[in-house]
Design an enzyme around this catalytic site. Structure first.
Site, PDB file in Angstrom:
ATOM      1  N   CYS A  71     -16.764  13.796  -7.724  1.00 44.44           N
ATOM      2  CA  CYS A  71     -15.922  13.767  -6.734  1.00 44.44           C
ATOM      3  C   CYS A  71     -15.689  12.241  -6.890  1.00 44.44           C
ATOM      4  CB  CYS A  71     -16.535  13.897  -5.371  1.00 44.44           C
ATOM      5  SG  CYS A  71     -17.302  15.513  -5.139  1.00 44.44           S
ATOM      6  N   ARG A  97     -10.853  12.912 -10.839  1.00 35.87           N
ATOM      7  CA  ARG A  97     -12.184  13.145 -10.620  1.00 35.87           C
ATOM      8  C   ARG A  97     -12.300  14.516  -9.795  1.00 35.87           C
ATOM      9  NH1 ARG A  97     -15.574   9.107 -11.887  1.00 35.87           N
ATOM     10  NH2 ARG A  97     -17.188  10.188 -10.858  1.00 35.87           N
ATOM     11  N   TRP A 107     -14.567  17.783  -5.631  1.00 36.03           N
ATOM     12  CA  TRP A 107     -14.672  18.736  -6.874  1.00 36.03           C
ATOM     13  C   TRP A 107     -15.625  19.615  -6.374  1.00 36.03           C
ATOM     14  CZ3 TRP A 107     -17.880  20.473 -10.647  1.00 36.03           C
ATOM     15  CH2 TRP A 107     -17.441  21.150 -11.783  1.00 36.03           C
ATOM     16  N   ASN A 132     -21.001  11.617  -3.680  1.00 37.52           N
ATOM     17  CA  ASN A 132     -20.601  12.416  -5.078  1.00 37.52           C
ATOM     18  C   ASN A 132     -22.046  12.582  -5.635  1.00 37.52           C
ATOM     19  OD1 ASN A 132     -19.723  13.000  -7.584  1.00 37.52           O
ATOM     20  ND2 ASN A 132     -19.734  10.841  -8.296  1.00 37.52           N
ATOM     21  N   GLY A 133     -22.200  13.812  -6.266  1.00 34.82           N
ATOM     22  CA  GLY A 133     -23.483  14.181  -6.874  1.00 34.82           C
ATOM     23  C   GLY A 133     -23.897  15.540  -6.111  1.00 34.82           C
ATOM     24  N   GLU A 176     -11.106  20.812 -31.598  1.00 37.88           N
ATOM     25  CA  GLU A 176     -10.639  19.777 -30.739  1.00 37.88           C
ATOM     26  C   GLU A 176      -9.137  20.193 -30.252  1.00 37.88           C
ATOM     27  OE1 GLU A 176     -11.456  17.802 -28.587  1.00 37.88           O
ATOM     28  OE2 GLU A 176      -9.835  16.571 -28.022  1.00 37.88           O
ATOM     29  N   LYS A 196      -7.952  21.539 -26.765  1.00 38.86           N
ATOM     30  CA  LYS A 196      -6.853  20.598 -26.066  1.00 38.86           C
ATOM     31  C   LYS A 196      -5.959  21.625 -25.206  1.00 38.86           C
ATOM     32  CE  LYS A 196      -8.049  17.634 -25.470  1.00 38.86           C
ATOM     33  NZ  LYS A 196      -9.095  16.600 -25.524  1.00 38.86           N
ATOM     34  N   GLU A 246      -7.677  23.848 -22.606  1.00 36.17           N
ATOM     35  CA  GLU A 246      -7.741  23.257 -21.079  1.00 36.17           C
ATOM     36  C   GLU A 246      -6.559  22.927 -20.463  1.00 36.17           C
ATOM     37  OE1 GLU A 246      -9.997  19.587 -20.961  1.00 36.17           O
ATOM     38  OE2 GLU A 246      -9.184  18.936 -23.257  1.00 36.17           O
ATOM     39  N   HIS A 262     -15.705  36.984 -41.347  1.00 34.03           N
ATOM     40  CA  HIS A 262     -17.109  37.369 -40.934  1.00 34.03           C
ATOM     41  C   HIS A 262     -17.018  38.076 -39.439  1.00 34.03           C
ATOM     42  CE1 HIS A 262     -18.709  36.359 -44.745  1.00 34.03           C
ATOM     43  NE2 HIS A 262     -18.256  34.997 -44.424  1.00 34.03           N
ATOM     44  N   LYS A 285     -12.330  14.623 -14.688  1.00 33.26           N
ATOM     45  CA  LYS A 285     -12.649  13.773 -15.884  1.00 33.26           C
ATOM     46  C   LYS A 285     -14.081  13.486 -16.068  1.00 33.26           C
ATOM     47  CE  LYS A 285     -10.720  10.777 -18.656  1.00 33.26           C
ATOM     48  NZ  LYS A 285      -9.915  11.757 -19.797  1.00 33.26           N
TER      49      LYS A 285
HETATM   50  C1  F6R Z   1     -11.816  17.432 -22.781  1.00 26.95           C
HETATM   51  C2  F6R Z   1     -12.683  16.441 -22.183  1.00 26.95           C
HETATM   52  C3  F6R Z   1     -13.923  16.723 -22.176  1.00 26.95           C
HETATM   53  C4  F6R Z   1     -14.900  15.418 -22.173  1.00 26.95           C
HETATM   54  C5  F6R Z   1     -16.319  15.788 -22.014  1.00 26.95           C
HETATM   55  C6  F6R Z   1     -17.259  14.667 -22.147  1.00 26.95           C
HETATM   56  O1  F6R Z   1     -10.285  16.857 -23.011  1.00 26.95           O
HETATM   57  O2  F6R Z   1     -12.191  15.378 -21.921  1.00 26.95           O
HETATM   58  O3  F6R Z   1     -14.365  17.796 -22.966  1.00 26.95           O
HETATM   59  O4  F6R Z   1     -14.530  15.051 -23.476  1.00 26.95           O
HETATM   60  O5  F6R Z   1     -16.294  16.049 -20.658  1.00 26.95           O
HETATM   61  O6  F6R Z   1     -16.543  13.593 -21.535  1.00 26.95           O
HETATM   62  P1  F6R Z   1     -17.143  11.968 -21.800  1.00 26.95           P
HETATM   63  O7  F6R Z   1     -16.431  11.512 -23.119  1.00 26.95           O
HETATM   64  O8  F6R Z   1     -16.753  11.029 -20.723  1.00 26.95           O
HETATM   65  O9  F6R Z   1     -18.622  11.980 -21.715  1.00 26.95           O
END
Ligand code: F6R
Length: 604
Positions: free
Chosen positions: A2, A27, A76, A102-103, A477, A481, A484, A500, A599
């Site tokens: 959050c 967040r 969140w 938050n937590g 990756e 991308k 998500e 396979h 994030k």
């Molecule tokens: C995807 C993304 C997430 C973060 C993951 C780790 O686009 O951003 O997969 O890479 O949550 O986050 P950090 O790097 O902040 O530990």
């Protein structure tokens, strides 16, 4: 996950709180709320307003309250569905104490039972609601000392928390505390601030104090006082942050993500030029390393996987890349002398817990992060900074390419320190990285090449991303991308593994993105493209400029500017980011705030 903000000072609190909260919306964005203390008909009133949905809903429906002290929260959900009752702030039954959190409070059920037996009535399904009720209980025995009541309360909490507390009897005080959830304090010319991270407050100040786990603080109109929750002083330095407000705003772009994609030539330059000072901090003992392990989550893990190949190339030592959430629960047969933790936010709880564990076992720990003063910097022996500037879009873009760059730099540095590669080879890596930055500029200048393929991708429901060797993680990756932000189901796969199993899924409605590199994998990946085309799947190849072969296998090709093959993940990643972004945009997705994601993942 959050976002929390708090303010006390001479200004009108509500616009400051809402503006700062909006900058934390990445967040969490399923509900939001504010609490303010104001004087109404000679009485102090604790005013709480909350709404389900994005902050704009709260903003458009809330009543303006004149106040110079308050706090706000964007949620969140972890416990309890996103609705008005579960939104923060939460209060005790009498509405005297309000808390934002938050937590996760692991022992909330036990505490709730205890409080219920004392007559407390709970309204929400959240774990957080026990906190204001506990404070109200502890306040009774604390002679009106809010700070002490909060201290006694957090002693009883198990789990993770960053909390901010307001009390009706204390119109000139905010109390906050942190344990395993991020929280910074800010001091501006017009008042004092609290936030989950600095980007929320850049409009008001550049001076920040990073609270550490086990710290609590009191913010009054006279200043800020920080102490340990266990008692005793906590000397925390105030730090100047170089990021500007402009860095944290959209600057005319439709989304933060596309702005951040376009910022990559600059962010990569910053990472590279920052390396000189990072290099000086690296301990000489690195020359004794003979194995290493890289730990991270999500996109950062993909950077770590690229790092594995690079370490093996430049140092000759065996290196493992592990997901933090798995590593923590694995049986460790040996201790890894060099442990590298990659986390752009510096707050991912799984990565932090893994770092803590590794340190306990006596490993040398090194972190790579983008956020000054973030938690990981205190949990590891040494930190290297990405210097990418703030990244607001939930999907990582510029921090990923900076992480990649850091992998080239650190692996070649260790290779040079151990004598595995020469000084000239080490220096040439930096030259190749400059070539890679120019290649990224080339990709961004000629974005029409990518746009031409977006329409084709947009209607897909399933897709495969294939790569080999150093571009296998790039494929993972690219797929992450796309899935998500566009909600198209994509799988990244090592191209050789296709036959396979997954080949069974290919049809003429399953696009395949194949990453072509002019190295020892070249012929093999062309063969894989042939395999997919033979099953009728449309294939988009991402290939180096000047290639003459790949167009014989598929008529969809995006060419990237020539770079040494080992460095191709950098420009290819930018193409894959653009593909994901534009496909998601055409599908009308909420790109900066994908559903269910946040994030910073500060819960396990
Ligand atoms: C995807 C993304 C997430 C973060 C993951 C780790 O686009 O951003 O997969 O890479 O949550 O986050 P950090 O790097 O902040 O530990």
């Amino acid at each position: 996950m959050c976002g929390i903000v708090g303010y006390i000072g001479p200004s009108d609190a509500l616009p400051i709180l809402v503006d700062s909260l909006k900058r934390l919306e990445y967040r969490g964005y399923d509900s939001s709320g504010v609490a303010l203390l104001n004087i109404d008909k000679g009485r102090i009133v604790l005013n709480v307003q909350k709404r389900p949905g994005q902050i704009s809903v709260l903003e458009s429906q809330m009543e303006h309250i004149d106040s110079s002290i308050g706090m706000a929260h964007t949620r969140w959900a972890t416990h309890g569905i996103p609705n008005q009752i579960n939104a923060h702030p939460h209060t005790d039954d009498k509405g005297t104490v309000a808390v934002i959190h938050n937590g996760i409070i692991d022992n909330h059920l036990k505490l709730k039972e205890e409080l219920k037996s004392k007559g407390h009535v709970f309204l929400s399904q959240t774990d957080s609601e026990v906190i204001p009720h506990l404070i109200a209980e502890e306040y009774k025995g604390s002679n009106g000392d809010l700070f002490e009541a909060v201290r006694k309360t957090v002693h009883r909490l198990e789990g993770s928390y960053a909390i901010v507390v307001l009390h009706r009897d204390h119109p000139d005080q905010i109390v906050c505390a942190r344990e395993k959830s991020p929280m910074v304090l800010g001091k501006g010319v017009k008042g004092s601030f609290i936030a989950s991270d600095v980007t929320a407050l850049l409009k008001y100040t550049n001076r920040f104090l990073y609270l550490e786990d086990g710290d609590m603080a009191s913010l009054t109109r006279d200043g800020i006082h920080v102490e340990r929750i266990a008692g005793g002083p906590a000397e925390r330095p105030w730090k100047e942050v170089e990021w500007s407000l402009e860095d944290a705003e959209k600057g005319g772009f439709k989304h933060y993500m596309i702005k951040e994609i376009y910022e990559q030539p600059r962010s990569l330059h910053q990472t590279l030029s920052g390396w000189r000072s990072e290099e000086e901090t690296l301990p000489k003992s690195l020359s004794k390393a003979n194995t290493a392990r890289i730990i991270a989550c999500g996109t950062s893990y993909h950077a770590g996987m690229v790092g594995k190949y690079l370490f093996e190339k430049y140092t000759g030592m065996p290196v493992e890349a592990s997901m933090a959430s798995e590593y923590r629960f694995a049986d460790h047969v040996r201790e890894d002398p060099l442990m590298l933790f990659i986390t752009q936010s510096g707050e991912t709880l799984d990565t932090i817990m893994a770092a803590r564990e590794a340190r306990k076992r006596g490993s040398r720990t090194l972190s790579i992060t983008n956020v000054l003063g973030s938690t990981i910097t205190r949990e590891t022996d040494l930190t290297l900074y990405l210097r990418s500037g703030p990244e607001i879009g939930v999907a990582a873009s510029k921090t990923f390419t900076s992480q990649l760059m850091m992998m080239y730099l650190i692996s070649s540095y260790v290779g040079f320190s151990t004598g595995y590669i020469s000084r000239d080879e080490y220096r040439s890596v930096q030259g190749h990285l400059r070539t890679a930055i120019r290649a990224v500029e080339g990709v961004l200048k000629d974005v029409t090449k990518v746009m031409g393929q977006v329409e084709w991708f947009k209607g897909a429901e399933n897709a495969f991303y294939l790569g080999r060797y150093i571009n296998y993680p790039t494929a993972l990756e690219g797929a992450l991308k796309m899935k998500e932000i566009s909600y198209i189901h994509c799988e990244g796969y090592p191209a050789g593994e296709l036959k396979h199993g997954p080949l069974a899924l290919l049809t003429d409605r399953t696009p395949v993105v194949a990453l072509v590199t002019n190295d020892h994998t070249y012929d093999k990946i062309l063969g894989n493209i042939g395999e997919c085309s033979a099953r009728g799947s449309p294939v988009l190849a991402i290939a180096p400029e000047g290639d003459r072969e790949v167009s014989k296998y598929t008529d969809r090709v995006i060419y990237y500017p020539q770079v040494p093959p080992l460095f191709s993940p950098i420009p290819i990643s930018v193409i894959l980011q653009l593909l994901a972004y534009h496909a998601a945009d055409q599908r009308g997705c909420a790109i900066d705030k994908p559903r269910n994601l946040a994030k910073s993942v500060t819960v396990e």
